[in-house]
Motif scaffolding. Structure first.
Motif, mmCIF file in Angstrom:
data_model
loop_
_atom_site.group_PDB
_atom_site.id
_atom_site.type_symbol
_atom_site.label_atom_id
_atom_site.label_comp_id
_atom_site.label_asym_id
_atom_site.label_seq_id
_atom_site.Cartn_x
_atom_site.Cartn_y
_atom_site.Cartn_z
ATOM 1 N N SER A 159 0.859 -1.172 0.000
ATOM 2 C CA SER A 159 0.000 0.000 0.000
ATOM 3 C C SER A 159 0.898 1.225 0.000
ATOM 4 O O SER A 159 2.049 1.156 0.432
ATOM 5 N N GLN A 160 0.392 2.341 -0.460
ATOM 6 C CA GLN A 160 1.195 3.564 -0.405
ATOM 7 C C GLN A 160 1.227 4.090 1.035
ATOM 8 O O GLN A 160 0.230 4.630 1.508
ATOM 9 N N ASP A 179 -3.265 -0.685 -4.208
ATOM 10 C CA ASP A 179 -3.442 0.532 -4.998
ATOM 11 C C ASP A 179 -2.636 0.509 -6.294
ATOM 12 O O ASP A 179 -3.154 0.173 -7.347
ATOM 13 N N CYS A 189 -1.876 13.001 7.301
ATOM 14 C CA CYS A 189 -2.514 13.766 6.226
ATOM 15 C C CYS A 189 -1.840 15.097 5.901
ATOM 16 O O CYS A 189 -1.990 15.620 4.791
ATOM 17 N N ASN A 243 -11.698 4.220 2.186
ATOM 18 C CA ASN A 243 -11.407 3.437 0.977
ATOM 19 C C ASN A 243 -10.489 4.126 -0.016
ATOM 20 O O ASN A 243 -10.093 3.520 -1.018
ATOM 21 N N GLY A 244 -10.137 5.391 0.233
ATOM 22 C CA GLY A 244 -9.287 6.108 -0.706
ATOM 23 C C GLY A 244 -10.056 6.557 -1.930
ATOM 24 O O GLY A 244 -11.267 6.347 -2.043
ATOM 25 N N ARG A 289 -9.780 6.170 -5.988
ATOM 26 C CA ARG A 289 -9.100 5.503 -7.098
ATOM 27 C C ARG A 289 -8.674 6.514 -8.162
ATOM 28 O O ARG A 289 -9.418 7.427 -8.502
ATOM 29 N N MET A 294 -4.791 9.739 -3.086
ATOM 30 C CA MET A 294 -5.470 9.507 -1.811
ATOM 31 C C MET A 294 -5.564 8.014 -1.552
ATOM 32 O O MET A 294 -6.284 7.286 -2.244
ATOM 33 N N GLN A 295 -4.839 7.546 -0.549
ATOM 34 C CA GLN A 295 -4.800 6.128 -0.238
ATOM 35 C C GLN A 295 -5.925 5.734 0.712
ATOM 36 O O GLN A 295 -6.545 6.577 1.356
ATOM 37 N N ALA A 296 -6.189 4.435 0.813
ATOM 38 C CA ALA A 296 -7.182 3.918 1.755
ATOM 39 C C ALA A 296 -6.536 3.752 3.124
ATOM 40 O O ALA A 296 -5.442 3.210 3.247
ATOM 41 N N TYR A 297 -7.233 4.199 4.156
ATOM 42 C CA TYR A 297 -6.698 4.135 5.511
ATOM 43 C C TYR A 297 -7.392 3.085 6.377
ATOM 44 O O TYR A 297 -7.119 3.006 7.570
#
Length: 381
Positions: free
Chosen positions: A129-130, A189, A293, A330-331, A333, A337-340
């Motif tokens: 993940s990023q 991602d 963030c 969920n970020g 796509r 913006m990544q999912a947390y």
């Protein structure tokens, strides 16, 4: 005199060999030999091909320079008039074929062994993940995130760099020695690449696909690697650390992790029934926002125009609350913006969303609780 000269030459030769070995070790010009049987086979294959190429170079350039020197015009040599030779043509067809065959056979055998993940003792799902790794042990109830632990003060030059600069994590992957460990590698991602040189393991982590690799480490130790695929802004901050433990120590570690995870889940269930005050949410939310963030959206919520959107008075932070939760959990796509959902706890998710909806003059008055995050995730599974 001859004895002294001989001793001097021997001493100089020893110093030269020592200096060469030291320079090679410090420069690390060659492949890493590795700590597994497969990594040693890869190293041996590399050296075989290297020596073959070296021999070809010596023969070809030797023949070329010998011809230039022995048959130059200044010596009165007359050029040959023939234009073909069947024996030479057969030779330069057969010899390259034999050379390629000599390289292809061991290379094929090694590649087949590298891809043979059958009869594994343990399987670990590795998800990129990023910009972190998530490890899940399929035979055990253990999973966790692994994040770079190098302090930002070192990265920014405010502290001296340590020995394992940018190659430290808060929670390394732990595997047992003497066991075949299968890795199932994927991504949440973008494309990442899980790489540990001493294992001779380097596999791309592609979203929507699973690649397989394996290793068997016989000696306990700490082995380091990193993401080897350019995956975004913090690509350089995505190290891999693997600790190989004796089977008994590994089993003890697994039991401890299972107990820790059970306790964490029980605590999470307790927190789901709690209602945090606005002050508590804002305090925890600010801490989470500054850690996760602020690098993109900036501490003042203004973002970076044209790169990262602002949150102060605009966007999801003052819009629909469910859409805001969806973006954070969920970020988004196609964006940075990544999912947390796998990075932050439900309590932290609730707090940071509450903070974004009430900081910088947004003042929506909305309070998001951990239970709201839980219900959202359950409703979208």
């Amino acid at each position: 005199m001859n004895v002294r000269l001989t001793r001097l030459l021997l001493a100089l030769s020893a110093l030269s060999v020592s200096a060469t070995a030291s320079a090679e070790q410090s420069l690390q010009l060659n492949l890493t030999r590795g700590v597994t049987n497969i990594s040693n086979k890869v190293y041996d294959l590399h050296m075989l091909v290297f020596y073959i190429c070296l021999a070809i170079g010596v023969i070809v350039f030797g023949a070329m320079f010998w011809s230039i020197l022995r048959h130059r015009k200044s010596r009165g040599v007359k050029p040959a008039t023939f234009h073909d030779n069947v024996k030479v043509e057969i030779a330069w067809t057969i010899i390259p074929f034999l050379i390629l065959f000599a390289m292809a056979v061991p290379a094929t055998i090694t590649l087949i062994k590298m891809d043979d993940t059958s009869d594994s003792d343990i399987s670990v799902l590795v998800t990129g993940s990023q910009w972190r790794w998530h490890y899940s042990y399929l035979e055990y109830d253990v999973e966790y995130q692994s994040i770079m632990a190098t302090p930002r003060e070192q990265i920014y030059g405010r502290l001296p760099q340590t020995e394992n600069y940018l190659l430290e994590v808060d929670r390394p992957l732990v595997i047992p020695t003497g066991k075949k460990v299968r890795f199932l590698i994927t991504s949440d991602d973008v494309i990442h690449s899980w790489w540990v040189p001493e294992f001779a393991v380097k596999k791309d982590a592609n979203p929507g696909y699973i690649n397989e690799a394996w290793t068997r480490v016989d000696e306990p130790g700490i082995y380091r690697g990193q993401c080897a695929e350019l995956c975004g802004r913090d690509h350089a901050f995505m190290p891999v650390v693997v600790i190989a433990k004796e089977p008994a120590d590994f089993e003890a570690w697994i039991r401890g992790e299972e107990e820790r995870l059970r306790t964490a889940r029980e605590e999470e269930q307790r927190l789901l029934s709690m209602q945090m005050s606005m002050d508590e949410l804002m305090e925890l939310g600010q801490q989470t926002y500054m850690a996760q963030c602020a690098a993109c959206h900036q501490p003042n919520g203004q973002g970076i125009p044209g790169v990262f959107p602002g949150l102060a008075g605009v966007g999801v932070s003052v819009g629909d609350q469910q859409a805001h939760i969806d973006v954070v959990v969920n970020g988004a796509r196609g964006t940075a913006m990544q999912a947390y959902r796998n990075t932050l706890s439900m309590r932290e998710l609730a707090a940071v969303i509450t903070y974004e909806r009430n900081a910088w003059g947004n003042n929506t008055g909305d309070m998001v609780q951990a239970a709201d995050i839980h219900h959202f995730i359950q409703g979208n599974q």
